[in-house]
Design a protein around this motif. Sequence first.
Motif, PDB file in Angstrom:
ATOM      1  N   LEU A 156     -21.168   6.077   8.271  1.00  0.00           N
ATOM      2  CA  LEU A 156     -22.517   6.545   7.942  1.00  0.00           C
ATOM      3  C   LEU A 156     -23.234   5.544   7.041  1.00  0.00           C
TER       4      LEU A 156
ATOM      5  N   LYS B 265      -5.026  10.037   1.812  1.00  0.00           N
ATOM      6  CA  LYS B 265      -6.239  10.782   1.444  1.00  0.00           C
ATOM      7  C   LYS B 265      -6.111  12.296   1.578  1.00  0.00           C
TER       8      LYS B 265
ATOM      9  N   TYR C 111     -24.351  14.110   0.761  1.00  0.00           N
ATOM     10  CA  TYR C 111     -23.846  14.431  -0.577  1.00  0.00           C
ATOM     11  C   TYR C 111     -24.793  15.429  -1.262  1.00  0.00           C
TER      12      TYR C 111
ATOM     13  N   VAL D 270     -15.332  12.916   2.940  1.00  0.00           N
ATOM     14  CA  VAL D 270     -15.718  11.544   3.332  1.00  0.00           C
ATOM     15  C   VAL D 270     -14.559  10.627   2.940  1.00  0.00           C
ATOM     16  N   ASP D 271     -13.895  10.078   3.927  1.00  0.00           N
ATOM     17  CA  ASP D 271     -12.699   9.276   3.604  1.00  0.00           C
ATOM     18  C   ASP D 271     -12.495   8.176   4.631  1.00  0.00           C
TER      19      ASP D 271
ATOM     20  N   GLU E 131     -19.440   9.267  -6.160  1.00  0.00           N
ATOM     21  CA  GLU E 131     -20.687   9.113  -5.402  1.00  0.00           C
ATOM     22  C   GLU E 131     -21.322  10.490  -5.192  1.00  0.00           C
TER      23      GLU E 131
ATOM     24  N   ASN F 227     -10.751   6.691  -6.686  1.00  0.00           N
ATOM     25  CA  ASN F 227     -11.558   7.441  -5.719  1.00  0.00           C
ATOM     26  C   ASN F 227     -13.022   7.372  -6.102  1.00  0.00           C
TER      27      ASN F 227
ATOM     28  N   VAL G 122     -15.501   8.208  -3.811  1.00  0.00           N
ATOM     29  CA  VAL G 122     -16.289   9.224  -3.103  1.00  0.00           C
ATOM     30  C   VAL G 122     -16.642  10.379  -4.041  1.00  0.00           C
TER      31      VAL G 122
ATOM     32  N   TRP H 296       0.830  -1.207   0.000  1.00  0.00           N
ATOM     33  CA  TRP H 296       0.000   0.000   0.000  1.00  0.00           C
ATOM     34  C   TRP H 296       0.872   1.268   0.000  1.00  0.00           C
TER      35      TRP H 296
ATOM     36  N   MET I 130     -12.743   2.512 -12.681  1.00  0.00           N
ATOM     37  CA  MET I 130     -13.928   1.986 -11.992  1.00  0.00           C
ATOM     38  C   MET I 130     -14.912   3.103 -11.674  1.00  0.00           C
TER      39      MET I 130
HETATM   40  P1  ADQ Z   1     -10.600   3.257  -0.914  1.00  0.00           P
HETATM   41  O1  ADQ Z   1      -9.191   3.667  -0.658  1.00  0.00           O
HETATM   42  O2  ADQ Z   1     -11.310   2.651   0.236  1.00  0.00           O
HETATM   43  O3  ADQ Z   1     -10.706   2.296  -2.190  1.00  0.00           O
HETATM   44  P2  ADQ Z   1     -12.627   5.049  -2.181  1.00  0.00           P
HETATM   45  O4  ADQ Z   1     -12.523   4.694  -3.617  1.00  0.00           O
HETATM   46  O5  ADQ Z   1     -12.838   6.494  -1.962  1.00  0.00           O
HETATM   47  O6  ADQ Z   1     -11.341   4.631  -1.363  1.00  0.00           O
HETATM   48  O7  ADQ Z   1     -13.829   4.264  -1.524  1.00  0.00           O
HETATM   49  C1  ADQ Z   1     -14.198   4.467  -0.171  1.00  0.00           C
HETATM   50  C2  ADQ Z   1     -15.610   3.931   0.067  1.00  0.00           C
HETATM   51  O8  ADQ Z   1     -15.869   3.949   1.473  1.00  0.00           O
HETATM   52  C3  ADQ Z   1     -16.669   4.787  -0.606  1.00  0.00           C
HETATM   53  O9  ADQ Z   1     -17.639   3.943  -1.176  1.00  0.00           O
HETATM   54  C4  ADQ Z   1     -17.255   5.610   0.542  1.00  0.00           C
HETATM   55  O10 ADQ Z   1     -18.631   5.923   0.394  1.00  0.00           O
HETATM   56  C5  ADQ Z   1     -17.057   4.699   1.740  1.00  0.00           C
HETATM   57  N1  ADQ Z   1     -16.870   5.519   2.959  1.00  0.00           N
HETATM   58  C6  ADQ Z   1     -15.796   6.274   3.288  1.00  0.00           C
HETATM   59  N2  ADQ Z   1     -15.992   6.895   4.476  1.00  0.00           N
HETATM   60  C7  ADQ Z   1     -17.211   6.522   4.890  1.00  0.00           C
HETATM   61  C8  ADQ Z   1     -18.001   6.834   6.056  1.00  0.00           C
HETATM   62  N3  ADQ Z   1     -17.564   7.652   7.036  1.00  0.00           N
HETATM   63  N4  ADQ Z   1     -19.214   6.280   6.165  1.00  0.00           N
HETATM   64  C9  ADQ Z   1     -19.672   5.455   5.198  1.00  0.00           C
HETATM   65  N5  ADQ Z   1     -18.980   5.116   4.079  1.00  0.00           N
HETATM   66  C10 ADQ Z   1     -17.769   5.649   3.936  1.00  0.00           C
HETATM   67  C11 ADQ Z   1      -9.736   1.603  -2.993  1.00  0.00           C
HETATM   68  C12 ADQ Z   1      -8.726   2.490  -3.716  1.00  0.00           C
HETATM   69  C13 ADQ Z   1      -9.438   3.559  -4.504  1.00  0.00           C
HETATM   70  C14 ADQ Z   1     -10.405   2.900  -5.502  1.00  0.00           C
HETATM   71  C15 ADQ Z   1     -11.277   1.867  -4.820  1.00  0.00           C
HETATM   72  C16 ADQ Z   1     -12.032   1.040  -5.847  1.00  0.00           C
HETATM   73  O11 ADQ Z   1      -7.840   3.079  -2.773  1.00  0.00           O
HETATM   74  O12 ADQ Z   1      -8.520   4.374  -5.206  1.00  0.00           O
HETATM   75  O13 ADQ Z   1     -11.245   3.900  -6.052  1.00  0.00           O
HETATM   76  O14 ADQ Z   1     -10.507   0.957  -4.041  1.00  0.00           O
HETATM   77  O15 ADQ Z   1     -11.177   0.492  -6.804  1.00  0.00           O
END
Ligand code: ADQ
Length: 587
Positions: free
Chosen positions: A411, A339, A420, A332-333, A441, A436, A438, A151, A294
Amino acid sequence: MRFTDARLPSTHPSNRQLRADGYGRSTADSRSDGSVCPGSLIVVSNRQPYRHEYDSEAEDSGGGGDRSTGTSSITVDEPTGGLTAGLDPVVQASEGTWIAWGDGEADFDVADDDGCIGVPPGDESYTLQRIDLSEEAVDSYYYGFSNRVLWPLCHGFVDLVENRSNDFEWYRTVNERFADAVAEHAEADSIIWVQDYHFGLAPRMIRESVPRSTTVAQFWHIPWPTPASFQHCPGGRAILQGLLGNDLLGFHIDRYVERFLDCVERYLPGADVDRTQRTVAYGGGTTRIVATPMGVDAPTHDGNARAVDSDQLSSLFDRYDISRENVIGLGVDRLDYSKGIPERLAAIERLLERNPGWHGEFTFLQTATPSRTDIDAYQRHGDLVRSEVMRINRRFGTDDWEPIVYTEDYLSNEELSGLYRRADLMVVSPLVDGMNLVAQEYVAASVDGDGSLVLSEGTGAHERLGSHALTIDPTDVDGFASQLEAAVTMAPRERQRRMNTLRNRVFDGDLEWWMETQFDWIRRVHADKRRDGGDRGSDSDPDPDRGPGSDAGSDTDAGRSTDRAGDSRSESRSSSDGDTNEPPSTV
Ligand code: ADQ
């Protein structure tokens, strides 16, 4: 000072209209069509789609029985979003197999002796095979090599790489366990689809134990590093060899494909790279490398946002003590050092310094879900974020206003959709991010079309959305603050114009599109193999030559600084990076 927060009626059509206008594909009704997969499908992922847990509430109240006598009540978590939820119906329709780590407490009590169970519960259509991993295996394979080496390395944080003894060997052992499980299920026409960086070695192991006509594909969800970073990868040669066991290897964007080919050319003698075709011939087989960004389940996010209940949103604002009248910024992360959350906080601080008139009228809500907390770098990062939030709130806050509302709550989909839709600006500021979701979304849920997206150029999503988002370099604090100002003060018509285009792009490239595109490639590769009678087999030894990064798990010092020559902006972000003018994101 005045905010342009007037809410206009949406000029954006509903999703169905959007599709009818030719921006999307068919309709949402064509989802769940397993016919996209040309053979029997075997999915391999670290996380499982269904997890069985003991119902602690029932046990506590005395109504749930007794685990020791096997009468305890058991609950099952089902996928609610993202890739797992998107893939589940495809595996169901193909009546395939899903192989994943069984991390639920009750997982193996409900499975058979081989760890297999039919799912979905009550409507069993495919086999979930759970791999039982010991604590030591999880610590070394998951919290070790996957998340302490691959990572940080793939995200360019070379100084955070921790190469602990045995982690690579456990990574290999766990990859072997998964590959063995695949071999038990694979048939001549099987399609094996491996997900992510937890399985850098498994594809070659699988290749060597399944029939030649079987197709092995993988999607790598995180960035691929430059050769300058990759040279520090313990076992780097073995990882390249492992990945070239695939017939098809997918990344989100072209940049990662090119870097992968660069690394193969540099560090894998004997590999024949064709840049035009984007193929690598190695060890008796050929791997095609593709970029497929994606997307998210846009229709569902759109629908959830339209269904938002204003009472629920009000109670969310009450819960976090946010004034409904304020301009709302949102982050949202996962709480991850990639991030760019400290950089975001610094830009908000600069915004507040420059605009005293906004005090009391602007609130930034940051939700950060703790992640991988067993790893020191994540704990330190969490401490830094929390202390920065407190410091900025102490500096600017008043008795009835906090500029930053920070929560680590997870959440629900409905809550996220509500936020959102309501947020005036969404800030997505990773230093580096594979894609990413988020950002996408947010766009999908912006059904009123009146929000602004502030997006880092270090995300894969920037390739898709950058032209109509407000682009930032997260380490340029002044430039970042200026873009936040631009987002808040943007004329409503301009916001609407940008958001319309963003929405078209997100709906065009949604999760369904991504899956179809992946399966189009898989079908093509599968057909080629069947026509050629399979071009690789278990008798094809990979090239034994050795070179930089070749010694599996033994040759490289973790934590060396990177030679950054040739690193692109979005990749050169270790905590010792002298180019940045901001505090390091990683403490
Ligand atoms: P992640 O690093 O986890 O994914 P991301 O693509 O932003 O990052 O997805 C995060 C997911 O977690 C989103 O669906 C978001 O809604 C959810 N999430 C985050 N915080 C949340 C909260 N507080 N409550 C509820 N839900 C929350 C990895 C890679 C990315 C790549 C994806 C898919 O690091 O670059 O986009 O896989 O391939």
